[in-house]
Scaffold this active site. Structure first.
Site, PDB file in Angstrom:
ATOM      1  N   GLY A  15      32.964  49.492  43.611  1.00 18.68           N
ATOM      2  CA  GLY A  15      32.704  48.008  43.762  1.00 18.68           C
ATOM      3  C   GLY A  15      31.220  47.757  43.901  1.00 18.68           C
ATOM      4  NE  ARG A  76      38.061  50.062  41.466  1.00 18.28           N
ATOM      5  CZ  ARG A  76      37.437  50.206  42.494  1.00 18.28           C
ATOM      6  NH1 ARG A  76      36.920  51.633  42.428  1.00 18.28           N
ATOM      7  NH2 ARG A  76      36.846  49.424  43.455  1.00 18.28           N
ATOM      8  CG  ASP A 107      35.439  56.769  49.642  1.00 16.48           C
ATOM      9  OD1 ASP A 107      35.476  55.883  48.604  1.00 16.48           O
ATOM     10  OD2 ASP A 107      36.114  56.707  50.593  1.00 16.48           O
ATOM     11  CB  THR A 130      30.354  50.927  49.930  1.00 15.05           C
ATOM     12  OG1 THR A 130      31.413  50.095  50.445  1.00 15.05           O
ATOM     13  CG2 THR A 130      29.847  51.882  50.803  1.00 15.05           C
ATOM     14  CG  ASP A 132      34.048  48.707  52.455  1.00 18.14           C
ATOM     15  OD1 ASP A 132      33.797  47.649  52.352  1.00 18.14           O
ATOM     16  OD2 ASP A 132      34.720  49.330  51.562  1.00 18.14           O
ATOM     17  CG  ASP A 134      33.551  52.994  54.027  1.00 17.93           C
ATOM     18  OD1 ASP A 134      32.457  52.972  53.323  1.00 17.93           O
ATOM     19  OD2 ASP A 134      34.678  53.048  53.410  1.00 17.93           O
ATOM     20  NE  ARG A 176      37.701  51.371  51.146  1.00 13.92           N
ATOM     21  CZ  ARG A 176      37.138  52.441  50.415  1.00 13.92           C
ATOM     22  NH1 ARG A 176      37.711  52.787  49.238  1.00 13.92           N
ATOM     23  NH2 ARG A 176      36.214  53.118  50.905  1.00 13.92           N
TER      24      ARG A 176
END
Length: 327
Positions: A15, A76, A107, A130, A132, A134, A176
């Site tokens: 992303g 992707r 990741d 990202t 996120d 995360d 996410r």
């Protein structure tokens, strides 16, 4: 300095995140500063397999610092998941003389680069890009600050109409399986409740919060929901509340990809610039199969095996503060 590294490839994958272009710019200009050639790999691993590679110089990355998205595009690649696909990608890199890689992504991107390193021992460094936030091993990922600021601005705007109509709004934010955007935009936006994957909040507890707001004549209610919520997305929760009570005029807003576009904040621009330079310097210092991170404002290098089985967890203090302020 590792003089064996002469040509560095850089690519974005997964992303997109605001600040990726700033990271690309930093990598390219750091390469120029250290007299190394830099090549941009278009469309991530898919472009690597197809040999879609372009040479980049300091001037070719001018005027991209403030732009969202990624000039190198992203995609992707199922083929890269196979040994044959990675072998095809490595051959294209070798044909171009590229002997080190820098990946910007999350990741999934890092896992792909780690497998390429395991198969061919190609020196590589990852930059966390990202929204996120995360990834373990770094306090912040590129794009998170911008995405959270966009969410806060949206919450502020929605509050205006919530106050005008005495409505209950469920606002779903991205992230996410991470609640970082939700918890911090919820605190900053004055949410009555925040629903995140990391907390075991039940629907009954959430409904009780709304009831308490009614008892104290709260003029509007905003519920921020992380998209990875365990008890349902914003639409599901809104339907459940509506089935239990006709007191609320309920509306749902899903911010979605709005949070991934637009010009990055100053924080993301500076973070991406620091990480881009650190990635190049790390490669030249002999570091490989690592991710650049920032801990307590200092740049660090995290071994792949140390970070990829862990996630950046939300601290209990943020949860405590959110609960106190929601009354």
């Amino acid at each position: 300095m590792d003089n064996k590294i002469s040509r560095i490839g850089v690519f974005t994958s997964g992303g997109d995140a605001p600040g990726m272009n700033a990271a690309i710019r930093a990598v390219v200009r750091a390469c120029a500063y250290y007299k190394k050639e830099c090549f941009g790999i278009m469309r991530g691993y898919e472009g690597m397999i197809e040999g879609d590679i372009v040479k980049l110089g300091a001037r070719s990355v001018g005027n991209i610092l403030q732009r969202g998205g990624t000039i190198l595009k992203t995609a992707r690649s199922e083929e890269f998941r196979t040994e044959e696909g990675r072998a095809k990608a490595f051959k294209n890199l070798k044909d171009e003389g590229i002997n080190a890689l820098i990946a910007i992504g999350g990741d999934g991107t890092f896992t792909g680069l780690h497998k390429l390193y395991e198969q061919f021992q190609l020196p590589s460094v990852c930059i966390p890009g990202t929204i996120d936030n995360d990834l373990a091993g770094t306090d912040y990922t590129i794009g998170y600050d911008t995405a959270t600021n966009i969410a806060v601005e949206a919450i502020d705007r929605i509050r205006d109409t919530a106050l005008s109509h005495n409505r209950l709004f469920f606002i779903e934010v991205m992230g996410r399986n991470s609640g970082y955007i939700a918890i911090n935009s919820g605190i900053a936006g004055g949410a009555a409740a925040i629903v995140i994957p990391e907390e075991d909040l039940t629907f009954e507890q959430l409904y009780a919060v709304l009831g308490e707001g009614g008892k104290t004549s709260k003029s509007s209610n905003l519920i921020v929901v992380a998209e990875g919520s365990k008890i349902g997305d914003a639409h599901t929760l809104a339907k459940q509340v509506a089935s239990r009570s006709n007191y609320f005029d309920i509306k749902v807003t899903v911010l979605g990809h709005l949070q991934r576009g637009g010009s990055p904040t100053y924080f993301d621009r500076v973070l991406a610039s620091r990480m881009g330079v650190a990635a190049v310097e790390g490669l030249l210092a002999g570091k490989t199969d690592v991710m650049v991170g920032v801990n307590d404002k200092k740049m660090v290098y995290n071994a792949f095996n140390d970070i990829m089985n862990r996630h950046h967890v939300i601290d209990s203090e943020s949860l405590r503060i959110a609960k106190i302020l929601s009354i």
